[in-house]
Write an enzyme that holds these catalytic residues in place. Structure first.
Site, mmCIF file in Angstrom:
data_model
loop_
_atom_site.group_PDB
_atom_site.id
_atom_site.type_symbol
_atom_site.label_atom_id
_atom_site.label_comp_id
_atom_site.label_asym_id
_atom_site.label_seq_id
_atom_site.Cartn_x
_atom_site.Cartn_y
_atom_site.Cartn_z
ATOM 1 N N LYS A 257 0.799 -1.233 0.000
ATOM 2 C CA LYS A 257 0.000 0.000 0.000
ATOM 3 C C LYS A 257 0.830 1.280 0.000
ATOM 4 O O LYS A 257 0.337 2.341 -0.395
ATOM 5 C CB LYS A 257 -0.955 0.003 1.197
ATOM 6 C CG LYS A 257 -2.032 -1.069 1.126
ATOM 7 C CD LYS A 257 -2.988 -0.966 2.297
ATOM 8 C CE LYS A 257 -4.063 -2.043 2.228
ATOM 9 N NZ LYS A 257 -5.046 -1.911 3.335
ATOM 10 N N ASP B 183 -10.165 2.138 1.729
ATOM 11 C CA ASP B 183 -10.273 1.609 3.084
ATOM 12 C C ASP B 183 -11.037 2.575 3.995
ATOM 13 O O ASP B 183 -11.853 2.156 4.823
ATOM 14 C CB ASP B 183 -8.890 1.361 3.676
ATOM 15 C CG ASP B 183 -8.205 0.135 3.093
ATOM 16 O OD1 ASP B 183 -8.922 -0.776 2.634
ATOM 17 O OD2 ASP B 183 -6.966 0.086 3.093
#
Length: 288
Positions: free
Chosen positions: A80, A116
């Site tokens: 990420k 997210d």
């Protein structure tokens, strides 16, 4: 690294559009179930979604080898943050939290997004947790950073970050500063969980030692979805708290990914939910 069929080297095969989740390890990811269910519900029979094992050292080569049929990538740990140099543009939110979990290929360019945060906000909102007045977050990693951003979107400007070793929270504190959120750092030994919302971003079992403190929270959100319920969730539920597990977060971040990659807004959320929950039950039964 598993080479993706449909890459520039392997050819596109019969599929007009491709997407995949990358990470290490990746074999237990629910993303293929969720995205494939979405494609089926949307009538996207020419779309394919895979899970590809990929570590930090392999990411650049893999991305460079993807052909024009690729619509996007879902990224899990440890990718990420290392993906940033490979992107042409990045959303403001992804920059703020220093985490990209979604790459969208469009017009020959690579765009990074973070879904997210959206997943956390939607998971809490559908459980009725929309405007907590106080919150404590267990853990200081990338998911904790996304949780801080989600709480900011819900109106909080002060949170407590609970970590084993305060020195390891430096990156997350930098994220909080960019987000304009004040953070008080506490250790597992000295934090008070008498808050509106207790968030655990810790791996399965890691919160067991402090689960007893969950009895003071009005709501508890644990990002773990298997095994479920966690000890923390059980304690919170026994004391009458609203309890939210990690699957709704995973579901809603995937819904947003499908929207970004396909350009569709009529994503079949409930079909995806049912498929994901069925797979979780199947895996739990298989482990008995």
């Amino acid at each position: 690294m598993t080479q993706p069929s449909g890459s520039a080297e392997a050819g596109a095969g019969p599929y007009a559009r491709r997407a995949a989740v990358l990470g290490l390890p990746i074999r237990h990811s629910l993303s293929p179930i969720l995205h494939r269910t979405a494609y089926a519900g949307l009538g996207l029979s020419a779309w394919r979604y895979d899970a590809i094992e990929c570590g930090e050292d392999d990411l650049a080569k893999l991305v460079a080898g993807l052909g024009p049929e690729w619509a996007g990538l879902s990224l899990t740990m440890p990718l990420k943050r290392v993906v940033f140099p490979l992107l042409d543009t990045v959303s403001d939110l992804a920059v703020e939290v220093n985490a990209v979990n979604t790459v969208v290929f469009r017009d020959g360019r690579r765009h990074g997004e973070n879904t997210d945060v959206y997943g956390i906000v939607r998971a809490l909102a559908e459980a009725g947790v929309k405007a907590p007045s106080s919150a404590s977050i267990l853990g200081g990693g990338a998911t904790a950073a996304s949780a801080i951003a989600a709480l900011r979107e819900m109106g909080l400007r002060e949170v407590t970050l609970v970590v084993r070793e305060p020195s390891r929270a430096a990156e997350t504190l930098e994220v909080a500063e960019r987000l304009g959120v004040m953070v008080a750092v506490r250790t597992f030994e000295d934090f008070d969980a008498d808050v509106d919302l207790l968030v655990s971003t810790l791996p399965a079992g890691a919160a067991d030692a402090v689960a007893g403190k969950a009895s003071g929270a009005k709501a508890a959100f644990d990002v773990v979805y298997a095994p479920w319920p966690t000890t923390l969730a059980e304690v919170a539920r026994e004391r009458g708290a609203v309890v939210v597990g990690g699957f709704p977060m995973l579901l809603h971040q995937a819904v947003r990914q499908v929207e970004l990659m396909t350009g569709r807004t009529d994503v079949p959320v409930e079909e995806m939910r049912a498929a994901g929950e069925a797979e979780i039950r199947r895996r739990a039964q298989a482990e008995k």
